[in-house]
Design a protein around this motif. Structure first.
Motif, PDB file in Angstrom:
ATOM      1  N   LEU A 129      49.442 -11.018   5.364  1.00  0.00           N
ATOM      2  CA  LEU A 129      48.695  -9.785   5.515  1.00  0.00           C
ATOM      3  C   LEU A 129      49.416  -8.705   6.376  1.00  0.00           C
ATOM      4  O   LEU A 129      49.146  -7.385   6.391  1.00  0.00           O
ATOM      5  CB  LEU A 129      47.356  -9.927   6.127  1.00  0.00           C
ATOM      6  N   ARG A 130      50.443  -9.128   7.416  1.00  0.00           N
ATOM      7  CA  ARG A 130      51.016  -8.246   8.140  1.00  0.00           C
ATOM      8  C   ARG A 130      51.949  -7.718   7.386  1.00  0.00           C
ATOM      9  O   ARG A 130      52.173  -6.452   7.691  1.00  0.00           O
ATOM     10  CB  ARG A 130      51.726  -9.329   9.104  1.00  0.00           C
ATOM     11  N   SER A 131      52.565  -7.877   6.104  1.00  0.00           N
ATOM     12  CA  SER A 131      53.564  -7.200   5.441  1.00  0.00           C
ATOM     13  C   SER A 131      52.659  -5.866   4.834  1.00  0.00           C
ATOM     14  O   SER A 131      53.234  -4.778   5.103  1.00  0.00           O
ATOM     15  CB  SER A 131      54.310  -7.902   4.274  1.00  0.00           C
ATOM     16  N   PRO A 132      51.669  -5.977   4.065  1.00  0.00           N
ATOM     17  CA  PRO A 132      51.138  -4.745   3.442  1.00  0.00           C
ATOM     18  C   PRO A 132      50.593  -4.088   4.705  1.00  0.00           C
ATOM     19  O   PRO A 132      50.476  -2.652   4.589  1.00  0.00           O
ATOM     20  CB  PRO A 132      49.909  -5.304   2.577  1.00  0.00           C
ATOM     21  N   LEU A 133      50.118  -4.702   5.745  1.00  0.00           N
ATOM     22  CA  LEU A 133      49.642  -3.728   6.921  1.00  0.00           C
ATOM     23  C   LEU A 133      50.852  -2.846   7.398  1.00  0.00           C
ATOM     24  O   LEU A 133      50.648  -1.694   7.829  1.00  0.00           O
ATOM     25  CB  LEU A 133      49.022  -4.643   8.016  1.00  0.00           C
ATOM     26  N   THR A 134      52.129  -3.612   7.688  1.00  0.00           N
ATOM     27  CA  THR A 134      53.118  -2.728   8.023  1.00  0.00           C
ATOM     28  C   THR A 134      53.468  -1.637   7.228  1.00  0.00           C
ATOM     29  O   THR A 134      53.817  -0.596   7.752  1.00  0.00           O
ATOM     30  CB  THR A 134      54.326  -3.590   8.107  1.00  0.00           C
ATOM     31  N   THR A 135      53.401  -1.759   5.825  1.00  0.00           N
ATOM     32  CA  THR A 135      53.565  -0.688   4.892  1.00  0.00           C
ATOM     33  C   THR A 135      52.701   0.280   5.118  1.00  0.00           C
ATOM     34  O   THR A 135      53.074   1.662   4.978  1.00  0.00           O
ATOM     35  CB  THR A 135      53.589  -1.291   3.318  1.00  0.00           C
ATOM     36  N   ILE A 136      51.337  -0.010   5.247  1.00  0.00           N
ATOM     37  CA  ILE A 136      50.537   1.243   5.249  1.00  0.00           C
ATOM     38  C   ILE A 136      50.631   1.977   6.711  1.00  0.00           C
ATOM     39  O   ILE A 136      50.541   3.005   6.745  1.00  0.00           O
ATOM     40  CB  ILE A 136      48.891   0.551   5.208  1.00  0.00           C
ATOM     41  N   ARG A 137      51.013   1.335   7.696  1.00  0.00           N
ATOM     42  CA  ARG A 137      51.156   1.981   8.894  1.00  0.00           C
ATOM     43  C   ARG A 137      52.674   2.773   8.642  1.00  0.00           C
ATOM     44  O   ARG A 137      52.460   3.968   9.318  1.00  0.00           O
ATOM     45  CB  ARG A 137      51.426   0.716  10.175  1.00  0.00           C
ATOM     46  N   ALA A 138      53.501   2.359   8.054  1.00  0.00           N
ATOM     47  CA  ALA A 138      54.661   3.129   7.985  1.00  0.00           C
ATOM     48  C   ALA A 138      54.209   4.385   7.224  1.00  0.00           C
ATOM     49  O   ALA A 138      54.786   5.699   7.301  1.00  0.00           O
ATOM     50  CB  ALA A 138      55.700   2.312   7.407  1.00  0.00           C
ATOM     51  N   THR A 139      53.501   4.039   6.057  1.00  0.00           N
ATOM     52  CA  THR A 139      53.129   5.605   5.290  1.00  0.00           C
ATOM     53  C   THR A 139      52.348   6.194   6.188  1.00  0.00           C
ATOM     54  O   THR A 139      52.824   7.752   6.029  1.00  0.00           O
ATOM     55  CB  THR A 139      52.522   4.893   4.269  1.00  0.00           C
ATOM     56  N   ALA A 140      51.445   5.852   6.739  1.00  0.00           N
ATOM     57  CA  ALA A 140      50.735   6.786   7.648  1.00  0.00           C
ATOM     58  C   ALA A 140      51.544   7.586   8.691  1.00  0.00           C
ATOM     59  O   ALA A 140      51.239   8.643   8.892  1.00  0.00           O
ATOM     60  CB  ALA A 140      49.620   6.063   8.305  1.00  0.00           C
ATOM     61  N   ASP A 141      52.463   6.835   9.213  1.00  0.00           N
ATOM     62  CA  ASP A 141      53.427   7.324  10.316  1.00  0.00           C
ATOM     63  C   ASP A 141      54.162   8.730   9.551  1.00  0.00           C
ATOM     64  O   ASP A 141      54.330   9.741  10.138  1.00  0.00           O
ATOM     65  CB  ASP A 141      54.365   6.655  10.797  1.00  0.00           C
ATOM     66  N   LEU A 142      54.597   8.330   8.327  1.00  0.00           N
ATOM     67  CA  LEU A 142      55.251   9.215   7.633  1.00  0.00           C
ATOM     68  C   LEU A 142      54.275  10.416   7.206  1.00  0.00           C
ATOM     69  O   LEU A 142      54.873  11.879   7.447  1.00  0.00           O
ATOM     70  CB  LEU A 142      55.941   8.739   6.224  1.00  0.00           C
ATOM     71  N   VAL A 143      53.238  10.286   6.726  1.00  0.00           N
ATOM     72  CA  VAL A 143      52.058  11.332   6.418  1.00  0.00           C
ATOM     73  C   VAL A 143      51.840  12.318   7.789  1.00  0.00           C
ATOM     74  O   VAL A 143      51.889  13.413   7.479  1.00  0.00           O
ATOM     75  CB  VAL A 143      50.949  10.739   5.805  1.00  0.00           C
ATOM     76  N   ALA A 144      51.872  11.623   8.930  1.00  0.00           N
ATOM     77  CA  ALA A 144      51.437  12.217   9.976  1.00  0.00           C
ATOM     78  C   ALA A 144      52.564  13.156  10.576  1.00  0.00           C
ATOM     79  O   ALA A 144      52.259  14.218  11.208  1.00  0.00           O
ATOM     80  CB  ALA A 144      51.215  11.202  11.260  1.00  0.00           C
ATOM     81  N   MET A 145      53.885  12.905  10.095  1.00  0.00           N
ATOM     82  CA  MET A 145      54.934  13.503  10.450  1.00  0.00           C
ATOM     83  C   MET A 145      55.097  15.053   9.716  1.00  0.00           C
ATOM     84  O   MET A 145      55.629  15.742  10.012  1.00  0.00           O
ATOM     85  CB  MET A 145      56.251  13.034  10.612  1.00  0.00           C
ATOM     86  N   ARG A 146      54.321  15.159   8.622  1.00  0.00           N
ATOM     87  CA  ARG A 146      54.310  16.245   7.806  1.00  0.00           C
ATOM     88  C   ARG A 146      53.651  17.591   8.541  1.00  0.00           C
ATOM     89  O   ARG A 146      52.514  17.347   9.251  1.00  0.00           O
ATOM     90  CB  ARG A 146      53.593  16.219   6.478  1.00  0.00           C
TER      91      ARG A 146
END
Length: 321
Positions: A129-146
Motif C-alpha cells: 500500500l505504500r507505493s500507491p500512497l506515495t503516488t497519490i501524495r506526489a500527485t497532490a504535491d504537484l497539484v498544490a504547486m499550481r
C-alpha cells in the motif's frame, strides 16, 4: 498416611499387651496403673508423630510431582505474541505430565506459526500500500504547486496531503509492528493530540474530552490514534454525544469512551473484536485492529459491561510516559 496410622495403632496394641502382661505379674496395682497410663499416652504420641511425618512426606512428594505443573502455569501466564519462541520444555515425555507438556509445546508451535503468518501478511499489505500512497501524495504535491487553484480547491488538496501524511505514518508504524511484534515506544504524545488525530472524521464536533487531556502516552500519535480512532468512529456514527475521559493508573492511561447511542447488541458482545464481525454496515476490521495496536504496547481495548438504558463504554489502555 493411612499406613502410618495403622502402624502406630499396631505399636499401641503391642504396648498395651505388654502392659497387661506386666500387670498380671505385678502385685502393686497402683504401679501397674501408672505403667499402663504412661504406655497409652506414649502410644498416642508415637501415633501422632508418625501421622505428622507421613503427612509431611506426602506433601513433599506431592510438591515434587506437581512442580512441572506449576512451571507450566507460570509459562502459560507469561506467554504472549512477543514470546513466540517460549515453550514449556519439560524434557522427554517420561510421565503423563511431561507428555502433556510436549503436546502443548507442539500446539504452541502451531499457534506461533499462525501468528507469524498474520504478521507477514500485515507487513506485505502495508508494504504494497505504500507505493500507491506515495503516488497519490506526489500527485497532490504537484497539484498544490499550481498557481491557478482557487481557495476551495487548494484547501481540498491540503486535506489530501494531510491524510496522506497521516496514512504514511500509520502504515510505517504498522509495518514495524508486523515485523517486530512490538510498536514504537520511544515516542510520546498527549491524550489531547491522540484524540484529535483520531477524531478528524465526520462527527468530530460531537466528541468532548472531559478529563486527562494533558496526560502523556508512551506512544506516537499515529498509532495511539489507530487504537482510539475506530472506537470514536463507531460512537460518532451511532450516537449524538461522545465523552472521552482519561485517567492515569499504575503506569497506564485508561481512556474511557462513552456514548449515548443504542449500545452494543448482546448477540455480538462476545465476538465484537473478532475480524469481520460488525454490528452495523462496517467491515468489522476497525476494532480488531485497534485492539491489536493497543496490545502491541502491552495495553488493550475492551468493552465495559452493559448498563441498561445507557450507550456503550469502551476502555482503551495505553502505557503512560
Amino acid at each position: 498416611m493411612l499406613g502410618a496410622a495403622g502402624l502406630g495403632a499396631a505399636v499401641a496394641l503391642a504396648q498395651v499387651a505388654v502392659v497387661h502382661l506386666v500387670i498380671d505379674n505385678t502385685a502393686d496395682e497402683a504401679l501397674a496403673e501408672r505403667v499402663e497410663g504412661y504406655t497409652v499416652w506414649s502410644s498416642i504420641a508415637a501415633g501422632l508423630v508418625m501421622v505428622l511425618l507421613a503427612a509431611g512426606l506426602a506433601a513433599w512428594v506431592g510438591r515434587r510431582a506437581l512442580e512441572p505443573v506449576g512451571r507450566m502455569a507460570r509459562t502459560a501466564t507469561e506467554w504472549s505474541q512477543h514470546d513466540l519462541d517460549r515453550r514449556f520444555a519439560l524434557g522427554p515425555p517420561t510421565d503423563e505430565i511431561r507428555a502433556l507438556g510436549a503436546t502443548l509445546d507442539t500446539l504452541l508451535d502451531r499457534v506461533s506459526q499462525v501468528i507469524l503468518g498474520e504478521q507477514r501478511l500485515t507487513a506485505e499489505l502495508a508494504h504494497e500500500l505504500r507505493s500507491p500512497l506515495t503516488t497519490i501524495r506526489a500527485t497532490a504535491d504537484l497539484v498544490a504547486m499550481r498557481p491557478d487553484l482557487d481557495d476551495q480547491l487548494r484547501e481540498d488538496v491540503d486535506d489530501i496531503l494531510a491524510a496522506c501524511h497521516e496514512m504514511a505514518a500509520t502504515m510505517t508504524g504498522l509495518l514495524h509492528l508486523a515485523r517486530t511484534g512490538r510498536a514504537h515506544s520511544d515516542e510520546q504524545t498527549d491524550v489531547s493530540s491522540a484524540v484529535a488525530a483520531a477524531s478528524n472524521g465526520p462527527g468530530h464536533d460531537r466528541i468532548t474530552l472531559s478529563e486527562g487531556a494533558d496526560l502523556v502516552l508512551a506512544a506516537p500519535a499515529a498509532l495511539a490514534a489507530r487504537a482510539i480512532g475506530p472506537v470514536l468512529d463507531n460512537a460518532t456514527r451511532l450516537a449524538d454525544h461522545v465523552v472521552v475521559r482519561a485517567v492515569a493508573r499504575a503506569g497506564w492511561i485508561e481512556i474511557e469512551i462513552t456514548d449515548d447511542g443504542p449500545g452494543v447488541p448482546s448477540g455480538i458482545r462476545e465476538v465484537l473484536f473478532e475480524p469481520g464481525r460488525s454490528g452495523g454496515s462496517g467491515s468489522g476490521l476497525g476494532l480488531s485492529l485497534a485492539r491489536r495496536v493497543a496490545r502491541s504496547f502491552g495495553g488493550d481495548v475492551t468493552l465495559a459491561p452493559a448498563v441498561p438504558g445507557a450507550g456503550a463504554t469502551f476502555l482503551v489502555r495505553l502505557p503512560a510516559a
